[in-house]
Design a protein around this motif. Structure first.
Motif, short mmCIF file in Angstrom:
data_model
loop_
_atom_site.label_atom_id
_atom_site.label_comp_id
_atom_site.label_asym_id
_atom_site.label_seq_id
_atom_site.Cartn_x
_atom_site.Cartn_y
_atom_site.Cartn_z
N SER A 122 9.73 1.47 -3.18
CA SER A 122 9.96 2.26 -1.96
C SER A 122 11.26 1.82 -1.33
CB SER A 122 8.82 2.03 -0.97
OG SER A 122 8.80 0.66 -0.59
N GLU A 123 11.84 2.71 -0.56
CA GLU A 123 13.07 2.33 0.15
C GLU A 123 12.78 1.16 1.09
OE1 GLU A 123 14.95 5.37 2.55
OE2 GLU A 123 16.78 4.15 2.68
N PHE A 124 11.59 1.14 1.64
CA PHE A 124 11.16 0.07 2.54
C PHE A 124 11.39 -1.30 1.89
CE2 PHE A 124 8.22 -2.89 4.38
CZ PHE A 124 8.06 -2.51 5.70
N VAL A 125 10.86 -1.45 0.68
CA VAL A 125 10.90 -2.75 0.01
C VAL A 125 12.28 -3.02 -0.58
CG1 VAL A 125 9.99 -4.04 -1.97
CG2 VAL A 125 8.42 -2.86 -0.42
N ILE A 126 12.90 -1.98 -1.16
CA ILE A 126 14.22 -2.17 -1.79
C ILE A 126 15.24 -2.59 -0.73
CG2 ILE A 126 16.09 -1.03 -3.05
CD1 ILE A 126 13.80 0.87 -4.18
N SER A 127 15.23 -1.88 0.41
CA SER A 127 16.20 -2.22 1.46
C SER A 127 15.97 -3.62 2.00
CB SER A 127 16.12 -1.19 2.60
OG SER A 127 14.86 -1.29 3.25
N MET B 280 2.21 15.58 4.96
CA MET B 280 1.29 15.72 3.82
C MET B 280 0.04 14.85 3.93
SD MET B 280 4.13 15.65 0.83
CE MET B 280 2.96 15.58 -0.53
N PHE B 281 0.22 13.68 4.52
CA PHE B 281 -0.89 12.72 4.52
C PHE B 281 -1.16 12.19 5.93
CE2 PHE B 281 0.94 12.39 0.25
CZ PHE B 281 -0.19 12.60 -0.53
N SER B 282 -2.43 11.95 6.20
CA SER B 282 -2.81 11.40 7.50
C SER B 282 -2.25 9.98 7.64
CB SER B 282 -4.33 11.39 7.61
OG SER B 282 -4.79 10.16 8.10
N HIS B 283 -1.90 9.65 8.87
CA HIS B 283 -1.38 8.34 9.23
C HIS B 283 -2.33 7.21 8.77
CE1 HIS B 283 0.68 5.39 11.78
NE2 HIS B 283 -0.49 5.04 12.26
N HIS B 284 -3.62 7.56 8.71
CA HIS B 284 -4.63 6.57 8.30
C HIS B 284 -4.38 5.98 6.91
CE1 HIS B 284 -7.38 7.37 11.60
NE2 HIS B 284 -7.95 6.27 11.22
N ARG B 285 -3.73 6.81 6.06
CA ARG B 285 -3.49 6.36 4.67
C ARG B 285 -2.60 5.13 4.61
NH1 ARG B 285 -5.57 11.12 2.06
NH2 ARG B 285 -5.01 10.94 -0.12
N LEU B 286 -1.88 4.84 5.72
CA LEU B 286 -1.04 3.63 5.77
C LEU B 286 -1.89 2.37 5.83
CD1 LEU B 286 1.73 4.76 8.25
CD2 LEU B 286 2.18 3.67 6.05
N TYR B 287 -3.13 2.50 6.28
CA TYR B 287 -4.00 1.33 6.37
C TYR B 287 -4.53 0.98 4.98
CZ TYR B 287 -3.91 1.72 11.44
OH TYR B 287 -3.50 1.76 12.74
N GLY C 263 0.82 -1.22 0.00
CA GLY C 263 0.00 0.00 0.00
C GLY C 263 0.84 1.26 0.00
N ASN C 264 0.40 2.24 0.81
CA ASN C 264 1.12 3.53 0.89
C ASN C 264 2.28 3.47 1.88
OD1 ASN C 264 -0.41 5.19 -0.91
ND2 ASN C 264 -2.08 5.23 0.60
N ILE C 265 3.12 2.46 1.75
CA ILE C 265 4.17 2.25 2.77
C ILE C 265 5.16 3.41 2.84
CG2 ILE C 265 5.76 0.94 1.27
CD1 ILE C 265 4.93 0.15 4.97
#
Lengths: 390, 230
Positions: free
Chosen positions: A187-192, A124-131, A112-114
């Motif tokens: 995303s850096e999350f997935v690449i790392s 910029m975006f609410s924490h909720h967007r991570l869900y 998702g929006n990780i």
């Protein structure tokens, strides 16, 4: 059981924003994987297949303008833009109404929006967007879908599971139409994470090749519009003929050593479709180009008595698009069915898997009726789905 | 008349699908098939809660300690269900696992993100990263119990008995599964909630006929009831 037809589709990848653009790139042999030096994505150079950001924003403005009446101005994340453009393009050629209570929306994504975990996006975006359900709500609301979306997050088989889930709810009569969409961003999350597994190839990935050293990550989005009513476009009708998932029950990050479980998913899907191995004309494999995945897959294909069937992996073109993979690769595979044309498996030169495969080495016309799409992922999950041209 | 017969026939198939065992872990409580098997007055941290229950139930499985929070919780919930009702009678590729939650793997996502947010201390680890997918808990449950059938992980804002029932009913109706573990597995911080049920066909000869629990019909209402009142 009702038949389920594919009415229209879309692919967004490094190779374009429409199915046609992407298929044209496959025909030309264009590869979207490049060396990327972007500290926002990884501290060093890494091979990635990225969607062009400037073009993305142009396309998104166009879609936003069309839907402006219904939607108040709001900021959208990169992934939300993928989904919105892809669904918009997918629905363009066919009048399936999102607001129809008989229309279902199924969304697949692994992360998702990780990227919203990164500091730069927090303001910029609410924490909720991570869900993932909030991501689903945003996409559903944009188009006015009347049913809450079903969200699938099942590692690298998510896209295939999403098509399968939608098909099952259509077959059972619960819905008449379904919009199935799957996407993930680089995303850096997935690449790392994949780097920590030493799973990323230092050159564009080489599925099924002797010298394959790992996968290439990509980003993108795919959409399939399904219906129990065949379209009247004049083009040949393609159906979802059967699908199944299995679990290796062996390891959470490594595939089965025997391939029997992916073989089991293939067998179950063929049984449902009432298709014999002799009838399968083409396999669009998962083919990540990690040593173990491709080895396992070759064994599963042999186990399923499909060794002679032409097989390719699209990951050599646009990398592993994670939650989008099952959908974008299904769209490409069904384009092969529709056009009676097989695309070269990019990156493949020398056979390098233990069980013999008939890897497609040059673009070529081929009379096709039935194709198999496979996928496997972390958590030991496997999926197989069959498409049939009537 | 034909219609009426057909309708009652369809209803009978639905009636025949039963929950033969369940577990519910939340708020320092563990309920298995209507019995409170664990309760702690003092608020426990999540890690202590699952560890204490794991030990109390004398489960021997060293892998448990390597798992992330969702996997620990889901694993434990399944162990408690299967302790009461065995699935030994089934071919393992006819047993499914369908789970759902709200926050996906966000808890572990934050842990992985913590290893990469500082460039001077950049230590992403495969043993954390692998758990940044919600379906890994399904993998863990399948490894422990050699389950090889249909599996899916769904995401929903809050517990959604209807979604789980629709998904699992379809698996049974199309004969893809003979038995299915189905439930909700949510952990965020110290808040956790896991509801796990084993669904079987009442008339199936493979069902263990002496369960420790009087089976109830598998439907949305009963799932919601267990979630609310047990």
């Amino acid at each position: 059981m009702k038949p389920v037809y594919i009415l229209s589709d879309n692919i967004i990848s490094s190779l374009g924003f429409t199915t046609a653009e992407n298929i044209l790139s496959l025909e030309k042999g264009t590869i979207g994987i490049r060396t990327v030096n972007d500290p926002a994505l990884y501290p060093g150079p890494v091979q990635l297949s990225l969607v062009d950001t400037d073009q993305l924003n142009v396309k998104f403005s166009e879609v936003l303008a069309i839907h402006a009446k219904k939607n108040p101005p709001e900021s959208f994340t990169r992934l939300e833009k993928f989904f919105i453009i892809s669904i918009h393009n997918g629905l363009k050629s066919h009048p399936v109404a999102p607001g129809n209570p008989r229309t279902l929306l199924v969304i697949s994504t692994t992360k998702g929006n990780i990227n919203l975990l990164e500091n730069q996006y927090k303001i910029m975006f609410s924490h909720h967007r991570l869900y993932l359900w909030e991501l689903g709500n945003i996409v559903a609301k944009f188009f006015g879908f009347s049913n809450p979306p079903i969200i699938i997050s099942n590692a690298c088989i998510s896209g295939v599971v999403a098509i399968m889930t939608a098909s099952r709810f259509l077959q059972s009569g619960a819905y008449d139409h379904a919009v199935v969409t799957g996407g993930d961003i680089a995303s850096e999350f997935v690449i790392s994470g994949f780097q920590s597994f030493q799973a990323i190839s230092p050159e564009p990935c080489k599925p099924f090749d002797l010298n394959r050293t790992g996968l290439s990550l990509g980003e993108g989005c795919g959409t399939m519009v399904l219906s129990t009513h065949p379209g009247n476009t004049g083009a040949p009708c393609i159906r979802v003929a059967g699908a199944a998932t299995t679990n290796d029950a062996n390891h959470i990050s490594g595939p089965s050593r025997t391939g029997e479980e992916l073989g089991g998913a293939i067998r179950k899907a063929m049984l449902q479709a009432m298709v014999t191995p002799m009838e399968v004309g083409y396999i669009s494999a998962h083919g990540t180009a990690t040593p173990f995945n491709d080895e396992m897959e070759s064994k599963a294909i042999e186990f399923s008595k499909l060794s002679a069937v032409p097989v390719n992996s699209f990951k050599g073109y646009w990398g592993h698009t994670l939650g989008a993979a099952g959908i974008v690769e299904s769209v490409a595979a069904t384009s092969s069915l529709r056009n009676n044309f097989l695309y070269r498996s990019a990156g493949f030169e020398t056979p390098g898997v233990p069980a013999a495969l008939n890897v497609v080495t040059v673009n070529q016309p081929a009379e096709l009726k039935i194709c198999l799409k496979t996928a496997s992922g972390f958590g030991g999950c496997n999926a197989a789905i069959l498409y049939q041209k009537d | 008349m034909a219609d009426a017969t057909q309708q009652s026939f369809i209803r009978k198939i639905k009636m025949d699908r039963i929950i033969t065992s369940y577990s519910h872990l939340h708020d320092n409580k563990v309920i298995v098939n209507g019995r409170l098997i664990f309760y702690q007055e003092n608020i426990l941290k999540f890690a202590d809660f699952v560890k204490t229950v794991f030990k109390q139930e004398q489960i021997v499985y060293p892998r448990f300690y390597k798992m992330d929070a969702i996997s620990k919780l889901g694993f434990l919930a399944v162990e408690l269900v299967l302790k009461e009702q065995t699935i030994d009678g089934y071919d393992r590729d006819t047993v499914g696992v369908v789970l759902c939650n709200s926050s996906s793997s966000l808890e572990t996502d934050i842990a992985h993100n913590d290893t990469i947010k500082d460039r001077t201390a950049y230590f992403p680890s495969p043993s954390v990263f692998v758990y940044t997918l919600p379906n890994i808990v399904i993998g863990e449950v399948c490894i422990k119990n050699k389950i090889k059938g249909e599996n899916a992980f769904l995401i929903s804002e809050s517990f959604n008995g209807r979604l789980l029932c629709d998904y699992v009913d379809e698996l049974f109706n199309s004969k893809r599964v003979d038995a299915c573990l189905c439930g909700w597995v949510e952990v965020l911080g110290n808040n956790c909630n896991a509801l796990m049920v084993l669904v079987e066909n009442q008339d199936d000869e493979k069902v263990n006929k002496s369960p420790g629990f009087n089976p109830v019909i598998f439907n949305e209402e009963n799932l919601n009831f267990i979630m609310k009142h047990n």
